[in-house]
Design a protein around this motif. Sequence first.
Motif, PDB file in Angstrom:
ATOM      1  N   SER A  68       3.665   6.168   0.291  1.00 16.66           N
ATOM      2  CA  SER A  68       2.343   5.849  -0.297  1.00 16.66           C
ATOM      3  C   SER A  68       2.629   6.074  -1.741  1.00 16.66           C
ATOM      4  CB  SER A  68       1.356   7.014   0.151  1.00 16.66           C
ATOM      5  OG  SER A  68       1.138   6.983   1.344  1.00 16.66           O
ATOM      6  N   ASP A  69       3.386   6.968  -2.391  1.00 21.48           N
ATOM      7  CA  ASP A  69       3.694   7.004  -3.793  1.00 21.48           C
ATOM      8  C   ASP A  69       4.474   5.692  -4.335  1.00 21.48           C
ATOM      9  OD1 ASP A  69       2.287   9.241  -3.857  1.00 21.48           O
ATOM     10  OD2 ASP A  69       3.927  10.390  -3.886  1.00 21.48           O
ATOM     11  N   CYS A  70       5.390   5.370  -3.575  1.00 19.05           N
ATOM     12  CA  CYS A  70       6.300   4.106  -3.521  1.00 19.05           C
ATOM     13  C   CYS A  70       5.376   2.909  -3.722  1.00 19.05           C
ATOM     14  CB  CYS A  70       7.421   3.870  -2.598  1.00 19.05           C
ATOM     15  SG  CYS A  70       8.782   5.089  -2.785  1.00 19.05           S
ATOM     16  N   ILE A  71       4.419   2.723  -2.808  1.00 18.61           N
ATOM     17  CA  ILE A  71       3.502   1.656  -2.822  1.00 18.61           C
ATOM     18  C   ILE A  71       2.583   1.586  -4.100  1.00 18.61           C
ATOM     19  CG2 ILE A  71       1.506   0.825  -1.477  1.00 18.61           C
ATOM     20  CD1 ILE A  71       2.538   1.599   1.078  1.00 18.61           C
ATOM     21  N   ILE A  72       2.107   2.676  -4.379  1.00 21.65           N
ATOM     22  CA  ILE A  72       1.217   2.839  -5.615  1.00 21.65           C
ATOM     23  C   ILE A  72       2.195   2.468  -6.931  1.00 21.65           C
ATOM     24  CG2 ILE A  72       0.021   4.341  -7.042  1.00 21.65           C
ATOM     25  CD1 ILE A  72      -1.063   6.070  -4.641  1.00 21.65           C
ATOM     26  N   GLU A  73       3.254   2.887  -6.886  1.00 19.39           N
ATOM     27  CA  GLU A  73       4.089   2.434  -8.257  1.00 19.39           C
ATOM     28  C   GLU A  73       4.521   1.028  -7.948  1.00 19.39           C
ATOM     29  OE1 GLU A  73       7.317   5.251  -8.225  1.00 19.39           O
ATOM     30  OE2 GLU A  73       6.181   7.025  -8.620  1.00 19.39           O
ATOM     31  N   GLY A  74       4.979   0.688  -6.758  1.00 23.40           N
ATOM     32  CA  GLY A  74       5.300  -1.008  -6.586  1.00 23.40           C
ATOM     33  C   GLY A  74       4.340  -1.796  -6.926  1.00 23.40           C
ATOM     34  N   LEU A  75       2.892  -1.401  -6.539  1.00 26.82           N
ATOM     35  CA  LEU A  75       1.871  -2.502  -6.972  1.00 26.82           C
ATOM     36  C   LEU A  75       1.628  -2.691  -8.431  1.00 26.82           C
ATOM     37  CD1 LEU A  75      -0.622  -1.638  -3.994  1.00 26.82           C
ATOM     38  CD2 LEU A  75       0.784  -3.520  -4.216  1.00 26.82           C
ATOM     39  N   GLU A  76       1.730  -1.375  -9.009  1.00 30.26           N
ATOM     40  CA  GLU A  76       1.442  -1.298 -10.543  1.00 30.26           C
ATOM     41  C   GLU A  76       2.567  -2.063 -11.109  1.00 30.26           C
ATOM     42  OE1 GLU A  76       0.594   2.315 -13.915  1.00 30.26           O
ATOM     43  OE2 GLU A  76       0.838   2.548 -11.736  1.00 30.26           O
ATOM     44  N   GLN A 121      -4.954   8.258  -1.120  1.00 24.03           N
ATOM     45  CA  GLN A 121      -4.032   8.152  -0.137  1.00 24.03           C
ATOM     46  C   GLN A 121      -4.420   7.561   1.166  1.00 24.03           C
ATOM     47  OE1 GLN A 121      -0.876   8.996  -0.028  1.00 24.03           O
ATOM     48  NE2 GLN A 121      -0.405  10.297  -1.748  1.00 24.03           N
ATOM     49  N   MET A 122      -5.921   7.553   1.552  1.00 27.10           N
ATOM     50  CA  MET A 122      -6.560   6.975   2.414  1.00 27.10           C
ATOM     51  C   MET A 122      -6.392   5.502   2.205  1.00 27.10           C
ATOM     52  SD  MET A 122      -9.653   9.579   3.243  1.00 27.10           S
ATOM     53  CE  MET A 122     -10.496   8.287   4.671  1.00 27.10           C
ATOM     54  N   ALA A 123      -6.700   4.877   1.032  1.00 26.99           N
ATOM     55  CA  ALA A 123      -6.884   3.472   0.604  1.00 26.99           C
ATOM     56  C   ALA A 123      -5.495   3.267   1.090  1.00 26.99           C
ATOM     57  CB  ALA A 123      -7.355   3.312  -0.683  1.00 26.99           C
ATOM     58  N   VAL A 124      -4.414   3.839   0.565  1.00 28.33           N
ATOM     59  CA  VAL A 124      -3.109   3.207   0.756  1.00 28.33           C
ATOM     60  C   VAL A 124      -2.745   3.202   2.162  1.00 28.33           C
ATOM     61  CG1 VAL A 124      -0.650   3.820   0.116  1.00 28.33           C
ATOM     62  CG2 VAL A 124      -2.330   4.122  -1.661  1.00 28.33           C
ATOM     63  N   ARG A 166       6.332  -5.606   2.064  1.00 30.24           N
ATOM     64  CA  ARG A 166       5.796  -4.931   3.098  1.00 30.24           C
ATOM     65  C   ARG A 166       7.083  -4.173   4.168  1.00 30.24           C
ATOM     66  NH1 ARG A 166       4.511  -7.752   8.030  1.00 30.24           N
ATOM     67  NH2 ARG A 166       5.420  -9.706   8.418  1.00 30.24           N
ATOM     68  N   TYR A 167       8.378  -5.086   3.684  1.00 27.75           N
ATOM     69  CA  TYR A 167       9.314  -4.390   4.470  1.00 27.75           C
ATOM     70  C   TYR A 167      10.257  -3.249   3.485  1.00 27.75           C
ATOM     71  CZ  TYR A 167       8.966  -8.048   7.883  1.00 27.75           C
ATOM     72  OH  TYR A 167       8.567  -8.886   8.859  1.00 27.75           O
ATOM     73  N   LYS A 168       9.933  -3.470   2.298  1.00 23.47           N
ATOM     74  CA  LYS A 168      10.804  -2.898   1.295  1.00 23.47           C
ATOM     75  C   LYS A 168      10.031  -1.300   1.221  1.00 23.47           C
ATOM     76  CE  LYS A 168      12.559  -6.054  -2.030  1.00 23.47           C
ATOM     77  NZ  LYS A 168      12.572  -6.619  -3.424  1.00 23.47           N
ATOM     78  N   PHE A 169       8.843  -1.285   1.387  1.00 20.85           N
ATOM     79  CA  PHE A 169       8.274   0.147   1.077  1.00 20.85           C
ATOM     80  C   PHE A 169       8.660   1.192   2.195  1.00 20.85           C
ATOM     81  CE2 PHE A 169       4.826  -2.285  -1.234  1.00 20.85           C
ATOM     82  CZ  PHE A 169       5.256  -2.122  -2.608  1.00 20.85           C
ATOM     83  N   PRO A 170       8.622   0.682   3.349  1.00 20.31           N
ATOM     84  CA  PRO A 170       9.139   1.513   4.616  1.00 20.31           C
ATOM     85  C   PRO A 170      10.536   1.695   4.595  1.00 20.31           C
ATOM     86  CG  PRO A 170       8.247  -0.433   5.671  1.00 20.31           C
ATOM     87  CD  PRO A 170       8.051  -0.396   4.108  1.00 20.31           C
TER      88      PRO A 170
END
Length: 323
Positions: A68-76, A121-124, A166-170
């Motif tokens: 989730s933290d990686c997703i937040i940083e990646g989107l930003e 975290q719920m939104a992510v 969407r493949y990189k994050f997990p």
Amino acid sequence: MAELAFEKFGAPALYFSSTAVLSAFACGKATGLVIDSGSSVTSVVPVYEGYALKKGIRKQALAGDYISDCIIEGLERQYKYQITPPYQIQSRTAVESGEQPKVVLKPQPAATESYHKAKLQMAVSEFKESTCQVFETLYDKDQVASRPGKPYEFHDGFNTIFGSERYKFPEVLFQPDLLSGQSSDFMGLHHLALDSVASCDVELRPHLLSNIVATGGTTLFPGFIDRLSVELASSAYGVSYYLSITNFYSNVLRFLVLPMPLRGDTLHGWVGQFWHLLGLSIHFGFQKMSSRKVEPPLSERNLCKIASFTKRKIFLRLGNLFL
């Protein structure tokens, strides 16, 4: 916990067991390698004849929250976008794909940091569960780029088509240094599992690799089981991989890794506990290996502890019920 069970709820008996052991029992296995990846911790626990082998337990903080933290940083970093939790949104305006959201925030007192983080975290998690996917085979950038994208719209109106992201994050579950580009202190999930197996006795390793149970919400990513099977098959040598493993619930054959049918829910532990205690109550009597309330009350720390039977005999007798 024991005091509440006996004094407040009037439970006649109480039994504690390891979560990993119960997860194995829920799949009808007394021996296996339990891979549990939840929100904050990923653990690998070897279980042999109903006992968790402490020397083989491996844990690390590479799990759902890290993704989730990686997703937040990646989107930003890629879209210059910061997620707005739903509790802050009063109204929004529709925008085109890729445009920054136009949202009006609610006039309200500032929330605590923990509350804001939980809502974020719920939104992510909604994005992660509906969009992200683990690449089924060994990760290849060209193959990932050729996969079709998947559209997603956040609560504040920001929307776009997510392709390779969407493949990189997990993917950090198997390649922790993929997004950062720097060496990471974490190990890939398959390396963590093999390190756990390598710490056990040699004669136990084939049995552990032949009975792998995946549990926890992070293992629910589409393609996770296939990828884990590929990674272990390409990393562990000298082990027979094609096994006929019967799923306790659906009676279907699986390849190498047995996925928990309820592995995203804590219910799997209750299922394992149910079958475990069923065998105890039928063949030995539950009271023989449980702690029971005696006088004086529990508050004075006087409990009657009765000798327990080995779980190996319990499991063998429980298995005879289904023969």
